[in-house]
Design an enzyme around this catalytic site. Structure first.
Site, PDB file in Angstrom:
ATOM      1  N   HIS A  36       0.927  -1.335  -0.058  1.00 41.16           N
ATOM      2  CA  HIS A  36       0.120   0.010   0.160  1.00 41.16           C
ATOM      3  C   HIS A  36       1.142   1.277   0.056  1.00 41.16           C
ATOM      4  O   HIS A  36       0.502   2.242   0.662  1.00 41.16           O
ATOM      5  CB  HIS A  36      -0.963  -0.040   1.154  1.00 41.16           C
ATOM      6  CG  HIS A  36      -1.960  -0.942   0.802  1.00 41.16           C
ATOM      7  ND1 HIS A  36      -3.098  -0.533   0.243  1.00 41.16           N
ATOM      8  CD2 HIS A  36      -2.366  -2.236   1.441  1.00 41.16           C
ATOM      9  CE1 HIS A  36      -4.351  -1.699   0.256  1.00 41.16           C
ATOM     10  NE2 HIS A  36      -3.472  -2.594   0.823  1.00 41.16           N
ATOM     11  N   ASP A  38       2.708   1.699  -3.129  1.00 37.72           N
ATOM     12  CA  ASP A  38       2.932   2.074  -4.712  1.00 37.72           C
ATOM     13  C   ASP A  38       2.349   3.516  -5.179  1.00 37.72           C
ATOM     14  O   ASP A  38       2.819   4.271  -5.858  1.00 37.72           O
ATOM     15  CB  ASP A  38       2.862   0.870  -5.504  1.00 37.72           C
ATOM     16  CG  ASP A  38       1.260   0.443  -5.662  1.00 37.72           C
ATOM     17  OD1 ASP A  38       0.555   0.777  -4.638  1.00 37.72           O
ATOM     18  OD2 ASP A  38       1.050  -0.358  -6.565  1.00 37.72           O
ATOM     19  N   GLY A 125      -5.022 -12.087  -4.337  1.00 38.71           N
ATOM     20  CA  GLY A 125      -4.072 -10.903  -3.943  1.00 38.71           C
ATOM     21  C   GLY A 125      -2.630 -11.285  -4.692  1.00 38.71           C
ATOM     22  O   GLY A 125      -1.413 -10.820  -4.423  1.00 38.71           O
ATOM     23  N   SER A 128      -4.159 -11.683 -10.122  1.00 37.31           N
ATOM     24  CA  SER A 128      -4.802 -12.390 -11.303  1.00 37.31           C
ATOM     25  C   SER A 128      -5.215 -11.141 -12.460  1.00 37.31           C
ATOM     26  O   SER A 128      -5.103 -11.336 -13.680  1.00 37.31           O
ATOM     27  CB  SER A 128      -5.788 -13.182 -10.857  1.00 37.31           C
ATOM     28  OG  SER A 128      -6.835 -12.208 -10.278  1.00 37.31           O
ATOM     29  N   SER A 129      -5.918 -10.177 -12.032  1.00 32.03           N
ATOM     30  CA  SER A 129      -6.000  -9.080 -12.903  1.00 32.03           C
ATOM     31  C   SER A 129      -5.109  -8.747 -13.674  1.00 32.03           C
ATOM     32  O   SER A 129      -5.000  -8.313 -15.146  1.00 32.03           O
ATOM     33  CB  SER A 129      -6.829  -7.944 -12.166  1.00 32.03           C
ATOM     34  OG  SER A 129      -7.670  -8.280 -11.224  1.00 32.03           O
ATOM     35  N   ASP A 177       1.554  -4.181  -9.768  1.00 29.70           N
ATOM     36  CA  ASP A 177       1.232  -5.640  -9.958  1.00 29.70           C
ATOM     37  C   ASP A 177       1.346  -5.438 -11.483  1.00 29.70           C
ATOM     38  O   ASP A 177       2.085  -6.626 -11.957  1.00 29.70           O
ATOM     39  CB  ASP A 177      -0.336  -5.549  -9.812  1.00 29.70           C
ATOM     40  CG  ASP A 177      -0.788  -5.506  -8.391  1.00 29.70           C
ATOM     41  OD1 ASP A 177       0.285  -5.487  -7.570  1.00 29.70           O
ATOM     42  OD2 ASP A 177      -1.960  -5.594  -8.198  1.00 29.70           O
ATOM     43  N   TYR A 227     -10.155  -0.356  -0.696  1.00 31.93           N
ATOM     44  CA  TYR A 227      -9.017   0.099  -1.475  1.00 31.93           C
ATOM     45  C   TYR A 227      -8.983   1.633  -1.656  1.00 31.93           C
ATOM     46  O   TYR A 227      -8.042   2.301  -1.445  1.00 31.93           O
ATOM     47  CB  TYR A 227      -8.711  -0.787  -2.576  1.00 31.93           C
ATOM     48  CG  TYR A 227      -7.286  -0.624  -3.313  1.00 31.93           C
ATOM     49  CD1 TYR A 227      -6.180  -1.321  -2.911  1.00 31.93           C
ATOM     50  CD2 TYR A 227      -7.093   0.599  -4.320  1.00 31.93           C
ATOM     51  CE1 TYR A 227      -5.040  -1.245  -3.492  1.00 31.93           C
ATOM     52  CE2 TYR A 227      -5.941   0.459  -4.926  1.00 31.93           C
ATOM     53  CZ  TYR A 227      -4.849  -0.257  -4.562  1.00 31.93           C
ATOM     54  OH  TYR A 227      -3.711   0.133  -5.001  1.00 31.93           O
TER      55      TYR A 227
HETATM   56  C1  GLA Z   1      -3.227  -3.987  -5.109  1.00 40.47           C
HETATM   57  C2  GLA Z   1      -2.761  -2.910  -6.049  1.00 40.47           C
HETATM   58  C3  GLA Z   1      -1.256  -2.555  -5.995  1.00 40.47           C
HETATM   59  C4  GLA Z   1      -0.953  -2.222  -4.675  1.00 40.47           C
HETATM   60  C5  GLA Z   1      -1.462  -3.377  -3.712  1.00 40.47           C
HETATM   61  C6  GLA Z   1      -1.146  -3.186  -2.279  1.00 40.47           C
HETATM   62  O1  GLA Z   1      -2.392  -5.180  -5.500  1.00 40.47           O
HETATM   63  O2  GLA Z   1      -3.214  -3.445  -7.247  1.00 40.47           O
HETATM   64  O3  GLA Z   1      -1.157  -1.188  -6.851  1.00 40.47           O
HETATM   65  O4  GLA Z   1      -1.547  -0.925  -4.185  1.00 40.47           O
HETATM   66  O5  GLA Z   1      -2.727  -3.836  -3.730  1.00 40.47           O
HETATM   67  O6  GLA Z   1       0.322  -2.726  -1.877  1.00 40.47           O
END
Ligand code: GLA
Length: 393
Positions: A36, A38, A125, A128-129, A177, A227
């Protein structure tokens, strides 16, 4: 499915022969530390996994992209001249979003038939997306290049994957990601500066230790809205902190020392806690990457624990299931660090475990976690692999 099986499945769905098929793949990721942050300009430390999305693709002369998947029965047809129209699809909306933003940004989007196969567990987590977005981007970019449009640029594909998720799918995610999915490197973690997109590969050499990834299997709920709420809290914190630290352009610019000196003057309650997590987690990433480079694996593991506690107590994104799974992991012999990975509210933990204790570790944690929560965890056999690529087989 193997590539051979996938090609066969493609021909069963779309007809024709296997001769003109191409195969592309993009990775799911594990984030080792830097959670959390980025979207606050911090440095993060993810790695690409062997859990992946694979696309078998054939260029056609039609002006549509047809989508199918091995795991679901939905079939989707996207009209290339109407790509803005698929935001509400149950499946296919990520692919449509990527094609839409790529077209806007100068890629030649050509008609094609695509078959998706993913081994990244959904909602885990492990991105996958992002793996779907980047695999789609990698495929469409290869076809675009053949037609004289923009070609494959892995950083651009990561940026466009994030852009499509933000603007097309309504999730205000950061860049981590998609970047890991696209630019991952075998047996390395990526130390990525999310403010500048500069990055270094750091060999993920854990000596006598192995990574163990476990899914708490709690169905996620309200994840996207929570989020987006956390992001908004961070933006509020930054605006207030800028009144006392005017040269800070993002929360990651603020050191823990500066924060401790001034934050109490302008922040309070939850917003104070959120910002404190971000500032301290940013520092932890730098320290933990240093520890890893020096081979100080026990120290590295301790940073992972601290990261989890901060996400639990200050950022409040862990929840009972992830807390139980990581606590049971931490107390089990051979484990020197365990934390949630990804957005939280469910999904996976990553733990560092003595190689010769892994089997026993999995058995013990599985039993204790089930006794605690009445849900079975899943454990994945993972390895660190390359990011987006074409597969020649
Ligand atoms: C998700 C988001 C990322 C990042 C993480 C938490 O995976 O897609 O951009 O913020 O949560 O670190």
């Amino acid at each position: 499915m193997t590539v051979t099986e996938l090609k066969k499945a493609f021909v069963e769905i779309y007809g024709g022969s296997e001769d003109d098929l191409r195969v592309f793949s993009a990775a799911g990721r594990v984030n080792l530390i830097g959670e959390h942050i980025d979207y606050c300009g911090g440095k993060v430390f993810p790695a690409a996994l062997n859990l992946r999305t694979t696309v078998v693709a054939r260029k056609t002369n039609a002006d549509v992209i047809r989508l199918a998947a091995t795991t679901i029965s939905d079939r989707v047809t996207l009209e290339i001249n109407n790509l803005d129209a698929y935001r509400d699809l149950k499946w296919g909306d990520y692919q449509a979003g990527v094609a839409f933003v790529m077209k806007q940004s100068g890629y030649e989007i050509v008609g094609c038939d695509l078959l998706y196969d993913t081994t990244v567990p959904f909602g885990s987590g492990l991105s996958s997306s992002a793996s779907i977005e980047v695999a789609t981007g990698r495929t469409l970019a290869a076809f675009s290049a053949e037609k004289g449009g923009k070609g494959v640029d892995l950083i651009d594909l990561a940026v466009l994957g994030q852009k499509s998720e933000n603007t097309y799918n309504g999730v205000n995610c950061g860049i981590m990601d998609q970047f890991a999915s696209s630019l991952g490197k075998k047996d390395n973690a990526i130390l990525l500066n999310c403010k500048t997109l500069e990055y270094d590969y750091v060999p993920l050499d854990l000596g006598d230790y192995a990574l163990v990834i476990a899914n708490c299997n709690k169905p996620r709920s309200l994840q996207d809205s929570k989020y987006n709420e956390r992001r908004a809290e961070c933006e509020e914190a930054l605006t207030k902190l800028q009144t006392v630290i005017p040269n800070a352009t993002c929360l990651a610019d603020i050191t823990p020392k500066q924060f401790n000196e001034v934050a109490g003057k302008v922040l309070s309650g939850k917003v104070y806690d959120r910002a404190k997590h971000v500032v301290e987690e940013c520092a932890r990433v730098i320290d933990s990457a240093e520890a890893l480079k020096k081979g100080e694996i026990v120290k590295f593991g301790e940073y992972l624990n601290q990261s989890h506690y901060s996400l639990r107590d200050l950022y409040e994104v862990t929840g009972d299931y992830l807390d139980a799974l990581s606590a049971r992991s931490r107390e089990t012999e051979g484990c020197i660090g365990s934390r949630m990975t990804g957005a939280g509210f469910g999904g996976c933990t990553v733990s560092i475990v003595k190689k010769d204790k892994v089997e026993e570790f999995i058995k013990t944690v599985d039993e204790k976690y089930f006794a605690d929560m009445g849900v079975r965890a899943s454990f994945y056999a993972t390895s660190i692999e390359n990011g987006a690529q074409e597969i020649f087989e």
